[in-house]
Design a protein around this motif. Structure first.
Motif, PDB file in Angstrom:
ATOM      1  N   ILE A  81     -57.436  20.271   9.628  1.00  0.00           N
ATOM      2  CA  ILE A  81     -58.865  20.221   9.942  1.00  0.00           C
ATOM      3  C   ILE A  81     -59.574  19.485   8.805  1.00  0.00           C
ATOM      4  N   LEU A  82     -60.159  18.348   9.125  1.00  0.00           N
ATOM      5  CA  LEU A  82     -60.783  17.501   8.114  1.00  0.00           C
ATOM      6  C   LEU A  82     -62.283  17.336   8.368  1.00  0.00           C
ATOM      7  N   LYS A  83     -62.903  18.315   8.941  1.00  0.00           N
ATOM      8  CA  LYS A  83     -64.316  18.262   9.256  1.00  0.00           C
ATOM      9  C   LYS A  83     -65.162  18.274   7.974  1.00  0.00           C
ATOM     10  N   GLY A  84     -66.075  17.330   7.882  1.00  0.00           N
ATOM     11  CA  GLY A  84     -67.005  17.321   6.754  1.00  0.00           C
ATOM     12  C   GLY A  84     -66.375  16.940   5.431  1.00  0.00           C
ATOM     13  N   ILE A  85     -65.240  16.224   5.472  1.00  0.00           N
ATOM     14  CA  ILE A  85     -64.590  15.788   4.231  1.00  0.00           C
ATOM     15  C   ILE A  85     -65.557  14.965   3.388  1.00  0.00           C
ATOM     16  N   ARG A  86     -65.585  15.242   2.096  1.00  0.00           N
ATOM     17  CA  ARG A  86     -66.397  14.459   1.169  1.00  0.00           C
ATOM     18  C   ARG A  86     -65.526  13.404   0.483  1.00  0.00           C
ATOM     19  N   GLY A  87     -66.122  12.294   0.113  1.00  0.00           N
ATOM     20  CA  GLY A  87     -65.381  11.224  -0.554  1.00  0.00           C
ATOM     21  C   GLY A  87     -64.462  10.462   0.375  1.00  0.00           C
ATOM     22  N   ARG A  88     -64.728  10.519   1.675  1.00  0.00           N
ATOM     23  CA  ARG A  88     -63.853   9.904   2.675  1.00  0.00           C
ATOM     24  C   ARG A  88     -63.596   8.423   2.400  1.00  0.00           C
ATOM     25  N   ASP A  89     -64.619   7.694   1.943  1.00  0.00           N
ATOM     26  CA  ASP A  89     -64.487   6.255   1.725  1.00  0.00           C
ATOM     27  C   ASP A  89     -63.699   5.911   0.468  1.00  0.00           C
ATOM     28  N   ARG A  90     -63.379   6.918  -0.339  1.00  0.00           N
ATOM     29  CA  ARG A  90     -62.642   6.640  -1.580  1.00  0.00           C
ATOM     30  C   ARG A  90     -61.276   7.318  -1.618  1.00  0.00           C
ATOM     31  N   ILE A  91     -60.816   7.796  -0.469  1.00  0.00           N
ATOM     32  CA  ILE A  91     -59.463   8.359  -0.391  1.00  0.00           C
ATOM     33  C   ILE A  91     -58.457   7.244  -0.604  1.00  0.00           C
ATOM     34  N   ARG A  92     -57.464   7.482  -1.450  1.00  0.00           N
ATOM     35  CA  ARG A  92     -56.476   6.447  -1.774  1.00  0.00           C
ATOM     36  C   ARG A  92     -55.192   6.631  -0.961  1.00  0.00           C
TER      37      ARG A  92
ATOM     38  N   LEU B 299     -59.146  21.761   5.662  1.00  0.00           N
ATOM     39  CA  LEU B 299     -59.767  21.017   4.573  1.00  0.00           C
ATOM     40  C   LEU B 299     -61.256  20.794   4.849  1.00  0.00           C
ATOM     41  N   THR B 300     -61.836  21.658   5.624  1.00  0.00           N
ATOM     42  CA  THR B 300     -63.257  21.542   5.966  1.00  0.00           C
ATOM     43  C   THR B 300     -64.115  21.482   4.697  1.00  0.00           C
ATOM     44  N   GLY B 301     -64.879  20.413   4.567  1.00  0.00           N
ATOM     45  CA  GLY B 301     -65.789  20.289   3.436  1.00  0.00           C
ATOM     46  C   GLY B 301     -65.120  20.014   2.107  1.00  0.00           C
ATOM     47  N   ALA B 302     -63.815  19.750   2.106  1.00  0.00           N
ATOM     48  CA  ALA B 302     -63.110  19.475   0.846  1.00  0.00           C
ATOM     49  C   ALA B 302     -63.513  18.107   0.299  1.00  0.00           C
ATOM     50  N   ASP B 303     -63.455  17.959  -1.016  1.00  0.00           N
ATOM     51  CA  ASP B 303     -63.779  16.689  -1.670  1.00  0.00           C
ATOM     52  C   ASP B 303     -62.476  15.964  -1.984  1.00  0.00           C
ATOM     53  N   LEU B 304     -62.247  14.823  -1.326  1.00  0.00           N
ATOM     54  CA  LEU B 304     -61.026  14.029  -1.525  1.00  0.00           C
ATOM     55  C   LEU B 304     -61.327  12.711  -2.223  1.00  0.00           C
ATOM     56  N   THR B 305     -62.403  12.668  -2.968  1.00  0.00           N
ATOM     57  CA  THR B 305     -62.756  11.454  -3.701  1.00  0.00           C
ATOM     58  C   THR B 305     -61.634  11.034  -4.633  1.00  0.00           C
ATOM     59  N   ASP B 306     -61.129   9.821  -4.457  1.00  0.00           N
ATOM     60  CA  ASP B 306     -60.061   9.248  -5.294  1.00  0.00           C
ATOM     61  C   ASP B 306     -58.744  10.008  -5.206  1.00  0.00           C
ATOM     62  N   ALA B 307     -58.592  10.881  -4.224  1.00  0.00           N
ATOM     63  CA  ALA B 307     -57.321  11.592  -4.048  1.00  0.00           C
ATOM     64  C   ALA B 307     -56.294  10.661  -3.413  1.00  0.00           C
ATOM     65  N   LEU B 308     -55.036  10.758  -3.841  1.00  0.00           N
ATOM     66  CA  LEU B 308     -53.947   9.981  -3.269  1.00  0.00           C
ATOM     67  C   LEU B 308     -53.301  10.784  -2.151  1.00  0.00           C
ATOM     68  N   VAL B 309     -53.398  10.287  -0.926  1.00  0.00           N
ATOM     69  CA  VAL B 309     -52.863  11.020   0.221  1.00  0.00           C
ATOM     70  C   VAL B 309     -51.754  10.249   0.933  1.00  0.00           C
ATOM     71  N   ALA B 310     -51.244   9.192   0.312  1.00  0.00           N
ATOM     72  CA  ALA B 310     -50.204   8.385   0.948  1.00  0.00           C
ATOM     73  C   ALA B 310     -49.013   9.255   1.328  1.00  0.00           C
ATOM     74  N   GLY B 311     -48.574   9.154   2.571  1.00  0.00           N
ATOM     75  CA  GLY B 311     -47.402   9.880   3.028  1.00  0.00           C
ATOM     76  C   GLY B 311     -47.616  11.355   3.273  1.00  0.00           C
ATOM     77  N   ALA B 312     -48.821  11.849   3.054  1.00  0.00           N
ATOM     78  CA  ALA B 312     -49.081  13.279   3.271  1.00  0.00           C
ATOM     79  C   ALA B 312     -49.018  13.591   4.767  1.00  0.00           C
ATOM     80  N   ASP B 313     -48.451  14.748   5.089  1.00  0.00           N
ATOM     81  CA  ASP B 313     -48.361  15.181   6.489  1.00  0.00           C
ATOM     82  C   ASP B 313     -49.570  16.043   6.799  1.00  0.00           C
ATOM     83  N   LEU B 314     -50.489  15.473   7.561  1.00  0.00           N
ATOM     84  CA  LEU B 314     -51.744  16.147   7.891  1.00  0.00           C
ATOM     85  C   LEU B 314     -51.801  16.518   9.374  1.00  0.00           C
ATOM     86  N   ALA B 315     -50.631  16.679   9.985  1.00  0.00           N
ATOM     87  CA  ALA B 315     -50.602  16.996  11.411  1.00  0.00           C
ATOM     88  C   ALA B 315     -51.370  18.286  11.687  1.00  0.00           C
ATOM     89  N   GLY B 316     -52.362  18.190  12.549  1.00  0.00           N
ATOM     90  CA  GLY B 316     -53.138  19.371  12.912  1.00  0.00           C
ATOM     91  C   GLY B 316     -54.097  19.852  11.854  1.00  0.00           C
TER      92      GLY B 316
END
Length: 246
Positions: free
Chosen positions: A215-226, A196-213
């Protein structure tokens, strides 16, 4: 195959890979198709045709060329799109439910508001595709979706189908680098080892998502991830550094 009779008189000496159909030939083949014998367009060229709203009746589109084809609102449920090339095709609001689409090439395709439920998308290429507002559920392991748009797309678990088991997108090892997930539903999605390098997750709902391993480098909208109560920290693995929720 059903379509063979329709096209035989057009180019009897042409190999199927070169054979280009007209809209009328496609419609005749589909009209003659039966549930037991769906139309077979294997390796035929349907590029650039206006097939919007057409019911493909479980047709076989394996290795079919659908470059820039208009398939808006088409009924493509249960079709086979394995190894098909549908670059820049328009699938706006199309129904692709239960389609089989191994290695399908959907680069720059438009799938806005499409229904993509229980579709097999292993190794598919969705780079630069627009899936804004689409409902996407099913396996897409090892697919490419670089710079793809998933704005307000629904990739989350469907609570209404839990009696059938958990129905969710399996995006294990998918390359989402630079993708736009603004406002997307990723509730309980499988994003194991996803890039997910450089992906925009602004206002995205990630509750319960399995993100094991993942890559979240340079994520955009980090402060607004739901939906995330966890902080994003770096995890070192051998000589590389990945970013993952821990």
């Amino acid at each position: 195959m059903v379509v063979a009779v329709v096209v035989a008189s057009v180019a009897p000496d042409s190999g199927p890979a070169q054979l280009r159909l007209t809209r009328e030939q496609v419609l005749v083949a589909l009209d003659r198709a039966t549930p037991a014998h769906p139309a077979d367009f294997t390796a035929l060229d349907l590029s650039g045709l206006d097939l919007s709203g057409v019911d493909f009746k479980r047709a076989n589109l394996t290795k079919c060329l659908l470059v820039r084809t208009n398939l808006a609102k088409a009924q493509l449920s249960s079709v086979t799109l394995t190894d098909a090339v549908a670059t820049e095709a328009d699938f706006t609001a199309a129904n692709l439910d239960v389609a089989v689409a191994y290695r399908v090439d959907l680069r720059r395709a438009v799938l806005r508001d499409a229904s993509i439920f229980a579709v097999i998308l292993y190794d598919a290429d969705l780079s630069d595709a627009d899936l804004s507002g689409a409902r996407l559920i099913g396996p897409m392991n090892n697919a490419k979706a670089q710079r793809a748009k998933f704005i307000k797309a629904n990739l989350g678990v469907d609570p209404g189908n839990q009696s059938m088991g958990i129905m969710r997108v399996d995006a294990t090892s998918v390359d989402f680098s630079g993708a736009d997930f603004t406002g997307a539903n990723l509730f309980k999605a499988l994003l194991v080892r996803a890039n997910l390098t450089g992906a925009d997750l602004t206002d995205a709902l990630v509750a319960g998502a399995d993100l094991a391993g993942a890559i979240l480098k340079g994520i955009r909208g980090r402060d607004r991830i739901r939906g995330s109560t966890r902080r994003c920290t770096s995890t070192k693995r051998s000589s590389t550094t990945d970013r993952t929720f821990t």
